[in-house]
Write a protein that holds these residues in place. Structure first.
Motif, PDB file in Angstrom:
ATOM      1  N   PRO A 125       0.815  -1.228   0.000  1.00 47.28           N
ATOM      2  CA  PRO A 125       0.000   0.000   0.000  1.00 47.28           C
ATOM      3  C   PRO A 125       0.842   1.269   0.000  1.00 47.28           C
ATOM      4  O   PRO A 125       0.417   2.295  -0.545  1.00 47.28           O
ATOM      5  CB  PRO A 125      -0.834  -0.126   1.284  1.00 47.28           C
ATOM      6  CG  PRO A 125      -0.092  -1.066   2.144  1.00 47.28           C
ATOM      7  CD  PRO A 125       0.584  -2.027   1.218  1.00 47.28           C
ATOM      8  N   VAL A 128       1.714   1.960  -3.545  1.00 48.53           N
ATOM      9  CA  VAL A 128       0.534   2.372  -4.307  1.00 48.53           C
ATOM     10  C   VAL A 128       0.157   3.812  -3.995  1.00 48.53           C
ATOM     11  O   VAL A 128      -0.144   4.620  -4.887  1.00 48.53           O
ATOM     12  CB  VAL A 128      -0.635   1.408  -4.004  1.00 48.53           C
ATOM     13  CG1 VAL A 128      -1.926   1.923  -4.607  1.00 48.53           C
ATOM     14  CG2 VAL A 128      -0.325   0.017  -4.548  1.00 48.53           C
ATOM     15  N   VAL A 129       0.191   4.171  -2.705  1.00 52.87           N
ATOM     16  CA  VAL A 129      -0.258   5.500  -2.293  1.00 52.87           C
ATOM     17  C   VAL A 129       0.824   6.547  -2.540  1.00 52.87           C
ATOM     18  O   VAL A 129       0.559   7.617  -3.112  1.00 52.87           O
ATOM     19  CB  VAL A 129      -0.677   5.487  -0.808  1.00 52.87           C
ATOM     20  CG1 VAL A 129      -1.017   6.893  -0.338  1.00 52.87           C
ATOM     21  CG2 VAL A 129      -1.853   4.540  -0.605  1.00 52.87           C
ATOM     22  N   ARG A 132       2.571   5.709  -6.422  1.00 52.60           N
ATOM     23  CA  ARG A 132       1.626   5.457  -7.529  1.00 52.60           C
ATOM     24  C   ARG A 132       2.292   4.613  -8.617  1.00 52.60           C
ATOM     25  O   ARG A 132       2.076   4.807  -9.824  1.00 52.60           O
ATOM     26  CB  ARG A 132       1.117   6.780  -8.118  1.00 52.60           C
ATOM     27  CG  ARG A 132       0.333   7.627  -7.132  1.00 52.60           C
ATOM     28  CD  ARG A 132      -0.149   8.905  -7.765  1.00 52.60           C
ATOM     29  NE  ARG A 132      -1.074   8.655  -8.874  1.00 52.60           N
ATOM     30  CZ  ARG A 132      -2.390   8.452  -8.724  1.00 52.60           C
ATOM     31  NH1 ARG A 132      -2.918   8.487  -7.506  1.00 52.60           N
ATOM     32  NH2 ARG A 132      -3.167   8.241  -9.760  1.00 52.60           N
ATOM     33  N   TRP A 137       6.946  -2.018  -5.703  1.00 51.00           N
ATOM     34  CA  TRP A 137       6.882  -3.033  -4.652  1.00 51.00           C
ATOM     35  C   TRP A 137       7.875  -4.174  -4.885  1.00 51.00           C
ATOM     36  O   TRP A 137       8.595  -4.557  -3.955  1.00 51.00           O
ATOM     37  CB  TRP A 137       5.457  -3.561  -4.522  1.00 51.00           C
ATOM     38  CG  TRP A 137       5.253  -4.457  -3.340  1.00 51.00           C
ATOM     39  CD1 TRP A 137       5.631  -4.210  -2.062  1.00 51.00           C
ATOM     40  CD2 TRP A 137       4.636  -5.742  -3.346  1.00 51.00           C
ATOM     41  NE1 TRP A 137       5.279  -5.254  -1.250  1.00 51.00           N
ATOM     42  CE2 TRP A 137       4.660  -6.215  -2.010  1.00 51.00           C
ATOM     43  CE3 TRP A 137       4.045  -6.532  -4.320  1.00 51.00           C
ATOM     44  CZ2 TRP A 137       4.132  -7.441  -1.657  1.00 51.00           C
ATOM     45  CZ3 TRP A 137       3.511  -7.756  -3.964  1.00 51.00           C
ATOM     46  CH2 TRP A 137       3.562  -8.206  -2.637  1.00 51.00           C
TER      47      TRP A 137
END
Length: 530
Positions: A125, A128-129, A132, A137
């Motif tokens: 996460p 992703v946050v 972006r 990862w």
């Protein structure tokens, strides 16, 4: 580890200063890369993180000996603060050093595995946050594996190697003590043999004296007083012979084997032994299956001795533990199996009780001579198990004498240490390969998800206007950016922050959006090069 090696060369009064100097040198070496980069870079976040790293790394070095996992968390936090994918070589030395020290200083592996796993899971996460970019990862996982995981495994192997070396010295010391005991036992046996020789020679001479005295006692040419003196001499020689036999019998070795097998003491059945041990306070349960009477003398004596030794060991080394005795006779082939199993001890062993396993070695020899097999070792539930399997008919030829190191405490300790070393070596080789294979497998769904969620609709692209602030452009864009520009694409303009989005799911072309000071300054279609 460095501190323990340095202590040998530092006087006792100066060890504190030497330790502080080593800590200061380590802190300076770990902080120098981010400090140099911060001095040369104009990037604001790098400067802030580098200044924060100075006290944090100092704290990590200070608490690293007592809390090595907390020290490892400091470079992880600093790297994540600079980049969500941890791809920051500035803090890789700190990750490697504290990972290695955690492996050397921590006996348990589970806390470190939980920590690294938590960072890996939380990284998804975060990428992703913050970034972006879903492809950040796998980069985080690879960095975590290479910069922290591999040094930690190396530190664990180093710790295990040091423990094995210390165990080797302990075993060598124990073997030296056992050799001294064997030498003392050999001397006592030799003394017993000498005593036996004295008994044979002196007994023979005393017997001759008694015979001559008896002849003089009945000689008619002697006076009555002389005959009475000869009788007293004969009686004294007989008494001396009897006393000599008693004294020499005490000095004989306990483990001398008679020519004929000795049967178990009369009345000493398994029930008698169990009842006597139960009366002394042991919690014993006896389970008997089949008739065990009529065993060969050697097998009966072996059963008696194994049960006696098993109950004695349970009382000495596992006080308060429940003991279960099973005596089972089978028909095909005719055999009897005795099992003495004690649960984990409810209290500490009796003070001063030390066992080198010599009793079990003697039992193994006795069972072997009876044609049976003896097994002894830790039980699955944490207790100890002693099993003897003996023939119930005429004993077959004794099996060849085998390795009895499994029956001694030092042998079992060495076997456990070897297993730990093999397991650690397997982990050091298999764990990184398995982790790398898992990361590679994760790249397939990551690639599919990244490709699907990085497609920018043509209509949304056309509605983007140059000069629009970034915060107004971001809601119109896909969730993720493309994994880099297409092959052969021109370099982005200098001083501009450019991102790329796919034109369609199967297309190699991309949309490029460039920002300066968080404002869109250009947009273009970049085609895949030849």
């Amino acid at each position: 580890m460095l501190r323990s090696g340095f202590r040998r060369f530092v006087p006792a009064r100066g060890r504190g200063w030497a330790s502080r100097l080593l800590d200061a040198a380590l802190w300076l070496a770990l902080w120098l890369p981010p400090a140099s980069e911060a001095a040369l870079s104009s990037y604001g976040r790098a400067k802030v993180v580098a200044f924060a790293a100075a006290p944090l790394l100092a704290v990590a070095v200070a608490v690293g000996r007592r809390w090595p996992l907390a020290a490892l968390g400091v470079p992880v936090a600093l790297g994540l603060a600079l980049s969500a994918k941890l791809f920051t070589p500035l803090y890789w030395p700190a990750l490697a050093v504290f990972g290695f020290l955690a492996g050397c200083r921590m006996a348990a592996a589970r806390p470190v595995l939980w920590f690294l796993g938590s960072v890996a899971v939380a990284g998804l996460p975060l990428c992703v946050v913050a970034e972006r970019d879903l492809w950040a990862w796998p980069g985080l996982l690879l960095t975590l594996l290479g910069a922290a995981g591999l040094p930690w495994l190396l530190g664990r192997y180093r710790r295990q190697h040091a423990e094995l070396a210390r165990l080797g010295w302990r075993l060598a010391d124990r073997m030296e003590r056992e050799q001294r005991v064997v030498a003392e036992r050999t001397r006592y046996r030799e003394r017993a043999r000498i005593a036996g020789d004295m008994h044979d020679s002196l007994g023979h001479e005393l017997t001759l004296i008694a015979v001559r005295a008896a002849a003089l006692e009945v000689d008619a040419t002697l006076t009555p007083d002389q005959q009475r003196a000869a009788g007293e001499l004969r009686a004294a020689a007989g008494t001396a012979t009897a006393r000599l036999r008693e004294i020499i019998g005490v000095l004989r070795a306990d483990d001398e084997v008679a020519d004929d097998p000795v049967a178990a003491p009369p009345g000493e059945s398994a029930e008698t032994l169990v009842e006597r041990a139960r009366a002394s306070g042991l919690d014993i349960t006896l389970e008997r299956r089949g008739e065990t009477a009529g065993l060969p003398p050697m097998a009966a004596l072996a059963v008696h001795r194994v049960l006696q030794e098993g109950l004695t060991n349970a009382a000495k080394h596992a006080p308060g533990a429940a003991v279960r005795v099973r005596l089972v006779r089978t028909g095909k082939p005719p055999a009897v199996t005795l099992t003495v199993l004690n649960s984990p001890p409810a209290a500490a062993p009796l003070p001063g009780v030390v066992s080198g396993g010599s009793g079990l070695v003697g039992l193994d020899e006795r069972v072997r001579l009876a044609g049976g097999v003896l097994r002894a070792g830790p039980a699955p539930d944490g207790g100890f198990e002693l099993i003897a399997e003996l023939p119930a008919t005429a004993a077959p030829p004794p099996r060849a004498a085998g390795d009895v190191s499994r029956l001694t405490a030092s042998g079992r300790e060495l076997t456990r240490a070897r297993r730990r070393v093999r397991r650690q070596l397997t982990q050091a080789v298999v764990a990184p390969v398995a982790a790398l294979a898992g990361i590679l497998l994760l790249m397939l769904p990551v690639s599919l998800a990244s490709s699907y969620f990085s497609v920018l609709d043509r209509g949304a692209y056309d509605r983007l206007t140059v000069g629009t602030p970034r915060e107004e452009v971001t809601p119109r864009l896909p969730l993720f950016t493309r994994d880099g520009p297409p092959d052969g694409a021109p370099a982005p303009p200098r001083g501009q922050d450019c991102v790329h989005y796919s034109t369609s799911l199967m297309s190699a072309d991309a949309y490029r959006l460039c920002f300066v000071r968080d404002r869109l300054v250009s947009k273009s279609v970049v085609e895949h090069g030849p």
